[in-house]
Design a protein around this motif. Structure first.
Motif, PDB file in Angstrom:
ATOM      1  N   ILE A  21      12.168  -2.031  -7.973  1.00  0.00           N
ATOM      2  CA  ILE A  21      12.384  -2.017  -9.603  1.00  0.00           C
ATOM      3  C   ILE A  21      12.769  -3.503  -9.811  1.00  0.00           C
ATOM      4  N   GLU A  22      13.276  -4.233  -8.910  1.00  0.00           N
ATOM      5  CA  GLU A  22      13.653  -5.652  -9.204  1.00  0.00           C
ATOM      6  C   GLU A  22      12.435  -6.482  -9.651  1.00  0.00           C
ATOM      7  N   ALA A  23      11.456  -6.465  -9.042  1.00  0.00           N
ATOM      8  CA  ALA A  23      10.254  -7.210  -9.088  1.00  0.00           C
ATOM      9  C   ALA A  23       9.707  -7.248 -10.391  1.00  0.00           C
ATOM     10  N   ASP A  24       9.215  -8.408 -10.768  1.00  0.00           N
ATOM     11  CA  ASP A  24       8.653  -8.763 -12.331  1.00  0.00           C
ATOM     12  C   ASP A  24       7.407  -7.928 -12.167  1.00  0.00           C
ATOM     13  N   LEU A  25       6.575  -8.019 -11.036  1.00  0.00           N
ATOM     14  CA  LEU A  25       5.386  -7.405 -10.961  1.00  0.00           C
ATOM     15  C   LEU A  25       5.387  -6.349  -9.647  1.00  0.00           C
ATOM     16  N   LEU A  26       4.978  -5.292  -9.640  1.00  0.00           N
ATOM     17  CA  LEU A  26       4.826  -4.356  -8.339  1.00  0.00           C
ATOM     18  C   LEU A  26       3.480  -3.824  -8.427  1.00  0.00           C
ATOM     19  N   VAL A  27       2.850  -4.309  -7.334  1.00  0.00           N
ATOM     20  CA  VAL A  27       1.302  -3.467  -7.221  1.00  0.00           C
ATOM     21  C   VAL A  27       1.385  -2.491  -6.180  1.00  0.00           C
ATOM     22  N   LEU A  28       0.982  -1.380  -6.529  1.00  0.00           N
ATOM     23  CA  LEU A  28       0.878  -0.313  -5.522  1.00  0.00           C
ATOM     24  C   LEU A  28      -0.497   0.151  -5.130  1.00  0.00           C
ATOM     25  N   ASP A  29      -0.870  -0.084  -4.007  1.00  0.00           N
ATOM     26  CA  ASP A  29      -2.427   0.026  -3.633  1.00  0.00           C
ATOM     27  C   ASP A  29      -2.779   1.170  -2.843  1.00  0.00           C
ATOM     28  N   ASP A  30      -3.984   1.792  -3.301  1.00  0.00           N
ATOM     29  CA  ASP A  30      -4.476   2.780  -2.235  1.00  0.00           C
ATOM     30  C   ASP A  30      -3.489   4.163  -2.673  1.00  0.00           C
ATOM     31  N   THR A  76       1.116  -1.055   0.077  1.00  0.00           N
ATOM     32  CA  THR A  76       0.091   0.041  -0.024  1.00  0.00           C
ATOM     33  C   THR A  76       0.988   1.353  -0.065  1.00  0.00           C
ATOM     34  N   MET A  77       0.543   2.209  -0.832  1.00  0.00           N
ATOM     35  CA  MET A  77       1.203   3.357  -0.871  1.00  0.00           C
ATOM     36  C   MET A  77       1.550   4.162   0.624  1.00  0.00           C
ATOM     37  N   PRO A  78       0.660   4.407   1.655  1.00  0.00           N
ATOM     38  CA  PRO A  78       0.959   4.745   2.846  1.00  0.00           C
ATOM     39  C   PRO A  78       1.806   4.080   3.664  1.00  0.00           C
ATOM     40  N   THR A  79       1.679   2.793   3.669  1.00  0.00           N
ATOM     41  CA  THR A  79       2.677   1.920   4.515  1.00  0.00           C
ATOM     42  C   THR A  79       4.134   1.987   3.883  1.00  0.00           C
ATOM     43  N   LEU A  80       4.196   2.062   2.417  1.00  0.00           N
ATOM     44  CA  LEU A  80       5.613   2.105   1.809  1.00  0.00           C
ATOM     45  C   LEU A  80       6.239   3.266   2.010  1.00  0.00           C
ATOM     46  N   LYS A 126       8.950  15.031  -1.718  1.00  0.00           N
ATOM     47  CA  LYS A 126       9.752  13.843  -1.402  1.00  0.00           C
ATOM     48  C   LYS A 126       9.137  12.501  -1.804  1.00  0.00           C
ATOM     49  N   VAL A 127       7.818  12.475  -1.430  1.00  0.00           N
ATOM     50  CA  VAL A 127       6.969  11.356  -2.080  1.00  0.00           C
ATOM     51  C   VAL A 127       7.026  11.247  -3.414  1.00  0.00           C
ATOM     52  N   GLN A 128       6.803  12.576  -3.947  1.00  0.00           N
ATOM     53  CA  GLN A 128       6.816  12.351  -5.533  1.00  0.00           C
ATOM     54  C   GLN A 128       8.098  12.029  -6.188  1.00  0.00           C
ATOM     55  N   GLU A 129       9.147  12.572  -5.502  1.00  0.00           N
ATOM     56  CA  GLU A 129      10.693  12.115  -5.908  1.00  0.00           C
ATOM     57  C   GLU A 129      10.784  10.614  -5.887  1.00  0.00           C
ATOM     58  N   ARG A 130      10.205   9.937  -4.644  1.00  0.00           N
ATOM     59  CA  ARG A 130      10.593   8.678  -4.613  1.00  0.00           C
ATOM     60  C   ARG A 130       9.703   7.765  -5.619  1.00  0.00           C
ATOM     61  N   LEU A 131       8.334   8.160  -5.833  1.00  0.00           N
ATOM     62  CA  LEU A 131       7.494   7.581  -6.746  1.00  0.00           C
ATOM     63  C   LEU A 131       8.100   7.622  -8.175  1.00  0.00           C
ATOM     64  N   PHE A 132       8.612   8.843  -8.651  1.00  0.00           N
ATOM     65  CA  PHE A 132       9.340   8.815  -9.896  1.00  0.00           C
ATOM     66  C   PHE A 132      10.408   8.014  -9.942  1.00  0.00           C
TER      67      PHE A 132
END
Length: 261
Positions: free
Chosen positions: A175-184, A148-152, A193-199
């Motif tokens: 980045i390494e995972a074949d599949l990444l699910v970002l929830d919520d 989930t985005m908040p806990t990440l 800072k959050v925007q920088e991490r997500l990018f």
């Protein structure tokens, strides 16, 4: 190298025990001045061997990632989610069909680095569908991460006081995972800072052709772009299908039904 060129005549023909294709039984090759006889392998055998090697590498990567990302992150409520137990209500049809198509062509989707972004209000089944894709990946031994985005973002913040994990380590793992699910997405406290991490995450996954699935509490593409920033949004637009889940909140509807009863 000259002394490794194929020489002499081919041996008798034989048939592959896997596909029945007619093939040469053996050939002769000169190594260090001596003629050696070698058996030929059918293309299907070589492909099967390569596939087995790839699956072993994938399994090793999956086990490595599981050291850092436990299945418990998605919670017990979603660990058994699939298309079979998804209730298709009015407004969820497009999201359901997109998920079905993704799972049915899963190997190709992963190879292409394709993804899905589910838009819509909270509580209307987006996480169930994203979890179905994640559970399919896990069942087929693909390295996958659900967060989930908040806990990440909390985990990123914790790296400042944790000598065992840095922001860079965490980004590399995501980045390494074949599949990444970002929830919520959209529920987290937003900042530069959050925007920088997500990018950094989305750009890295884009560059490495990795599949990303996102559930977002936005009702339009413009709303999402304004929230996460144009650069991050641009990476998603090229690789992901955007579907709007138009159903109302399941929980709200159930609460209304209970009050009626």
């Amino acid at each position: 190298m000259e002394n490794q060129n194929m020489i002499g005549s081919f041996g008798n023909k034989r048939f592959c025990e896997y596909c029945g294709k007619e093939m040469n039984k053996y050939g002769e090759i000169m190594i260090d001045g001596q003629i050696k006889r070698i058996n030929f392998l059918c293309d299907c055998y070589i492909k099967a061997f390569d596939k087995e090697q790839e699956e072993e590498k994938r399994k090793a990567r999956r086990l490595y990632l599981e050291r850092f990302f436990a299945n418990s992150e998605m919670g017990r409520r979603f660990e058994n989610c699939s298309l079979l137990n998804f209730q298709v209500l009015q407004g969820t049809e497009e999201s359901y069909e997109a998920t079905k198509e993704f799972i049915e062509n899963f190997d190709d989707k992963i190879r292409e680095g394709s993804g899905i972004v589910y838009l819509g209000t909270y509580g209307n089944g987006k996480t169930h569908l994203a979890s179905a894709i994640y559970n399919h990946a896990k069942a087929n031994e693909y390295p996958a991460i659900f967060h989930t985005m908040p806990t990440l973002m909390m985990r990123f913040n914790r790296t400042y006081n944790d000598n065992d994990e840095t922001e860079y380590d965490l980004v590399d793992l995501l980045i390494e995972a074949d599949l990444l699910v970002l929830d919520d997405m959209g529920a987290e406290k937003w900042s530069e800072k959050v925007q920088e991490r997500l990018f950094a995450i989305l750009s890295g996954r884009y560059n490495h052709k990795k599949s990303t699935v996102i559930t977002a509490n936005f009702n339009s593409l413009e709303e999402m772009e304004n929230h996460i920033g144009g650069r991050a949004f641009d990476r998603l637009v090229e690789r992901c299908d955007f579907v709007v889940n138009k159903a109302k909140s399941y929980r709200v509807e159930i609460a209304k039904l209970r009050r009626i009863i």
